[in-house]
Design a protein around this motif. Structure first.
Motif, PDB file in Angstrom:
ATOM      1  N   LYS A  61     -24.698   1.125 -10.144  1.00 55.92           N
ATOM      2  CA  LYS A  61     -23.464   0.422  -9.768  1.00 55.92           C
ATOM      3  C   LYS A  61     -22.287   0.930 -10.596  1.00 55.92           C
ATOM      4  O   LYS A  61     -22.346   0.960 -11.830  1.00 55.92           O
ATOM      5  CB  LYS A  61     -23.651  -1.090  -9.990  1.00 55.92           C
ATOM      6  CG  LYS A  61     -22.572  -1.917  -9.334  1.00 55.92           C
ATOM      7  CD  LYS A  61     -22.788  -3.400  -9.689  1.00 55.92           C
ATOM      8  CE  LYS A  61     -21.603  -4.218  -9.238  1.00 55.92           C
ATOM      9  NZ  LYS A  61     -20.450  -3.955 -10.097  1.00 55.92           N
ATOM     10  N   HIS A  62     -21.269   1.414  -9.914  1.00 52.42           N
ATOM     11  CA  HIS A  62     -20.061   1.909 -10.607  1.00 52.42           C
ATOM     12  C   HIS A  62     -19.142   0.743 -10.963  1.00 52.42           C
ATOM     13  O   HIS A  62     -18.745   0.002 -10.085  1.00 52.42           O
ATOM     14  CB  HIS A  62     -19.300   2.906  -9.726  1.00 52.42           C
ATOM     15  CG  HIS A  62     -20.117   4.093  -9.344  1.00 52.42           C
ATOM     16  ND1 HIS A  62     -20.550   5.040 -10.261  1.00 52.42           N
ATOM     17  CD2 HIS A  62     -20.623   4.489  -8.139  1.00 52.42           C
ATOM     18  CE1 HIS A  62     -21.249   5.961  -9.632  1.00 52.42           C
ATOM     19  NE2 HIS A  62     -21.317   5.651  -8.346  1.00 52.42           N
ATOM     20  N   PRO A  63     -18.814   0.600 -12.212  1.00 56.55           N
ATOM     21  CA  PRO A  63     -17.927  -0.519 -12.600  1.00 56.55           C
ATOM     22  C   PRO A  63     -16.444  -0.197 -12.346  1.00 56.55           C
ATOM     23  O   PRO A  63     -15.604  -0.288 -13.247  1.00 56.55           O
ATOM     24  CB  PRO A  63     -18.234  -0.693 -14.086  1.00 56.55           C
ATOM     25  CG  PRO A  63     -18.619   0.663 -14.557  1.00 56.55           C
ATOM     26  CD  PRO A  63     -19.166   1.425 -13.368  1.00 56.55           C
ATOM     27  N   GLU A  64     -16.167   0.208 -11.099  1.00 58.88           N
ATOM     28  CA  GLU A  64     -14.788   0.619 -10.735  1.00 58.88           C
ATOM     29  C   GLU A  64     -13.746  -0.500 -10.953  1.00 58.88           C
ATOM     30  O   GLU A  64     -12.628  -0.239 -11.387  1.00 58.88           O
ATOM     31  CB  GLU A  64     -14.744   1.059  -9.263  1.00 58.88           C
ATOM     32  CG  GLU A  64     -15.415   2.409  -9.052  1.00 58.88           C
ATOM     33  CD  GLU A  64     -15.828   2.620  -7.600  1.00 58.88           C
ATOM     34  OE1 GLU A  64     -16.038   1.626  -6.871  1.00 58.88           O
ATOM     35  OE2 GLU A  64     -15.932   3.785  -7.194  1.00 58.88           O
TER      36      GLU A  64
ATOM     37  N   ASP B 259     -20.406   4.265 -21.814  1.00 57.05           N
ATOM     38  CA  ASP B 259     -21.723   4.872 -21.539  1.00 57.05           C
ATOM     39  C   ASP B 259     -21.799   5.362 -20.100  1.00 57.05           C
ATOM     40  O   ASP B 259     -22.255   6.470 -19.835  1.00 57.05           O
ATOM     41  CB  ASP B 259     -22.866   3.853 -21.777  1.00 57.05           C
ATOM     42  CG  ASP B 259     -23.079   3.619 -23.274  1.00 57.05           C
ATOM     43  OD1 ASP B 259     -22.596   4.467 -24.078  1.00 57.05           O
ATOM     44  OD2 ASP B 259     -23.698   2.600 -23.632  1.00 57.05           O
ATOM     45  N   HIS B 260     -21.288   4.496 -19.206  1.00 60.29           N
ATOM     46  CA  HIS B 260     -21.341   4.843 -17.793  1.00 60.29           C
ATOM     47  C   HIS B 260     -20.450   6.053 -17.489  1.00 60.29           C
ATOM     48  O   HIS B 260     -20.873   6.982 -16.813  1.00 60.29           O
ATOM     49  CB  HIS B 260     -20.914   3.647 -16.926  1.00 60.29           C
ATOM     50  CG  HIS B 260     -20.917   3.961 -15.464  1.00 60.29           C
ATOM     51  ND1 HIS B 260     -22.059   3.852 -14.688  1.00 60.29           N
ATOM     52  CD2 HIS B 260     -19.937   4.419 -14.638  1.00 60.29           C
ATOM     53  CE1 HIS B 260     -21.760   4.219 -13.458  1.00 60.29           C
ATOM     54  NE2 HIS B 260     -20.477   4.566 -13.404  1.00 60.29           N
ATOM     55  N   ILE B 261     -19.235   6.045 -17.986  1.00 54.68           N
ATOM     56  CA  ILE B 261     -18.280   7.135 -17.721  1.00 54.68           C
ATOM     57  C   ILE B 261     -18.844   8.470 -18.201  1.00 54.68           C
ATOM     58  O   ILE B 261     -18.706   9.494 -17.531  1.00 54.68           O
ATOM     59  CB  ILE B 261     -16.905   6.834 -18.365  1.00 54.68           C
ATOM     60  CG1 ILE B 261     -16.203   5.688 -17.589  1.00 54.68           C
ATOM     61  CG2 ILE B 261     -15.996   8.066 -18.358  1.00 54.68           C
ATOM     62  CD1 ILE B 261     -15.109   5.013 -18.382  1.00 54.68           C
TER      63      ILE B 261
ATOM     64  N   LYS C 138     -21.762   9.490 -18.188  1.00 57.06           N
ATOM     65  CA  LYS C 138     -22.802  10.025 -17.299  1.00 57.06           C
ATOM     66  C   LYS C 138     -22.352  10.143 -15.844  1.00 57.06           C
ATOM     67  O   LYS C 138     -22.961  10.882 -15.085  1.00 57.06           O
ATOM     68  CB  LYS C 138     -24.059   9.114 -17.361  1.00 57.06           C
ATOM     69  CG  LYS C 138     -24.744   9.155 -18.710  1.00 57.06           C
ATOM     70  CD  LYS C 138     -25.548   7.878 -18.918  1.00 57.06           C
ATOM     71  CE  LYS C 138     -25.936   7.690 -20.384  1.00 57.06           C
ATOM     72  NZ  LYS C 138     -26.357   6.291 -20.655  1.00 57.06           N
ATOM     73  N   CYS C 139     -21.324   9.409 -15.482  1.00 55.08           N
ATOM     74  CA  CYS C 139     -20.925   9.352 -14.075  1.00 55.08           C
ATOM     75  C   CYS C 139     -19.665  10.168 -13.814  1.00 55.08           C
ATOM     76  O   CYS C 139     -18.581   9.831 -14.307  1.00 55.08           O
ATOM     77  CB  CYS C 139     -20.726   7.903 -13.648  1.00 55.08           C
ATOM     78  SG  CYS C 139     -20.178   7.725 -11.967  1.00 55.08           S
ATOM     79  N   GLU C 140     -19.820  11.252 -13.043  1.00 58.93           N
ATOM     80  CA  GLU C 140     -18.674  12.118 -12.721  1.00 58.93           C
ATOM     81  C   GLU C 140     -17.666  11.417 -11.817  1.00 58.93           C
ATOM     82  O   GLU C 140     -16.463  11.615 -11.943  1.00 58.93           O
ATOM     83  CB  GLU C 140     -19.174  13.399 -12.033  1.00 58.93           C
ATOM     84  CG  GLU C 140     -19.629  14.438 -13.032  1.00 58.93           C
ATOM     85  CD  GLU C 140     -20.101  15.725 -12.372  1.00 58.93           C
ATOM     86  OE1 GLU C 140     -19.466  16.128 -11.358  1.00 58.93           O
ATOM     87  OE2 GLU C 140     -21.084  16.304 -12.858  1.00 58.93           O
ATOM     88  N   SER C 141     -18.208  10.620 -10.924  1.00 58.29           N
ATOM     89  CA  SER C 141     -17.343   9.893  -9.976  1.00 58.29           C
ATOM     90  C   SER C 141     -16.381   8.977 -10.728  1.00 58.29           C
ATOM     91  O   SER C 141     -15.183   8.948 -10.449  1.00 58.29           O
ATOM     92  CB  SER C 141     -18.225   9.097  -9.014  1.00 58.29           C
ATOM     93  OG  SER C 141     -17.472   8.133  -8.321  1.00 58.29           O
ATOM     94  N   CYS C 142     -16.966   8.228 -11.717  1.00 56.66           N
ATOM     95  CA  CYS C 142     -16.117   7.317 -12.488  1.00 56.66           C
ATOM     96  C   CYS C 142     -15.190   8.077 -13.431  1.00 56.66           C
ATOM     97  O   CYS C 142     -14.071   7.612 -13.706  1.00 56.66           O
ATOM     98  CB  CYS C 142     -16.981   6.325 -13.257  1.00 56.66           C
ATOM     99  SG  CYS C 142     -17.610   4.994 -12.215  1.00 56.66           S
ATOM    100  N   GLN C 143     -15.638   9.251 -13.913  1.00 56.26           N
ATOM    101  CA  GLN C 143     -14.763  10.100 -14.740  1.00 56.26           C
ATOM    102  C   GLN C 143     -13.537  10.537 -13.953  1.00 56.26           C
ATOM    103  O   GLN C 143     -12.403  10.484 -14.453  1.00 56.26           O
ATOM    104  CB  GLN C 143     -15.545  11.335 -15.217  1.00 56.26           C
ATOM    105  CG  GLN C 143     -16.320  11.111 -16.495  1.00 56.26           C
ATOM    106  CD  GLN C 143     -17.178  12.333 -16.840  1.00 56.26           C
ATOM    107  OE1 GLN C 143     -16.811  13.475 -16.529  1.00 56.26           O
ATOM    108  NE2 GLN C 143     -18.321  12.102 -17.476  1.00 56.26           N
TER     109      GLN C 143
END
Ligand SMILES: [Zn+2]
Length: 161
Positions: free
Chosen positions: A3-6, A27-29, A31-36
């Motif tokens: 789940k992306h914490p957008e 932590d999420h950012i 690992k997550c390119e989409s959220c980056q």
């Protein structure tokens, strides 16, 4: 981490997350390119907004500064002094104008009366120097006097009757 914490990204950017939330977000950012990418977009957007806000703020601030400087220049004391100075200048100008025109008028009247006196003097002298003219003047004066008395009497009679 599916789940992306957008919805929390902007809160993260505004530093509105608590320590746990922020740590999870970071932590999420990582690992997550989409959220980056989204975070990058948000950062760009935020920077643009800040720039736009600054552009708006700058003229507003300039306006405030201009108004402040005007207010400083036109403080009540200065305005009072300005008014007093203007009033004095107008009074002085009017005073000088009145004085100049007045003196000119006095000179004119004085000169005119002098001229009249001179003319009367010359005329009387001329009349007196010529016997015929003197006699004529005396006769003329008598005629005027008699006529005046006569008309005055007529006037009195008509008023009486
Ligand atoms: Zn994500």
């Amino acid at each position: 981490m599916t789940k992306h914490p957008e919805d929390q990204l902007s809160a993260y950017l505004d530093d509105e997350l608590n320590n746990d939330e922020r740590r999870r977000m970071e932590d999420h950012i990582e690992k997550c390119e989409s959220c980056q990418a989204l975070l990058e977009d948000l950062l760009v957007l935020q920077r643009d907004l800040v720039q736009t806000f600054n552009l708006i703020q700058e003229p507003a601030d300039l306006e405030v500064r201009v108004l402040q400087s005007i207010a400083k220049e036109e403080s009540p004391a200065t305005v009072g002094k300005g008014w007093l100075f203007g009033f004095l200048m107008v009074s002085l100008t009017l005073g000088i104008f009145w004085f100049v025109t007045g003196s000119v008028l006095v000179k004119l009247v004085h000169g005119f009366s002098k001229l009249m006196i001179a003319m009367v003097y010359v005329a009387s002298h001329f009349i007196l120097s010529v016997p015929v003219l003197t006699a004529l003047t005396v006769v003329l004066s008598l005629i005027i006097l008699v006529t005046s008395i006569y008309s005055l009497r007529r006037l009195l009679q008509t008023t009486a009757s």
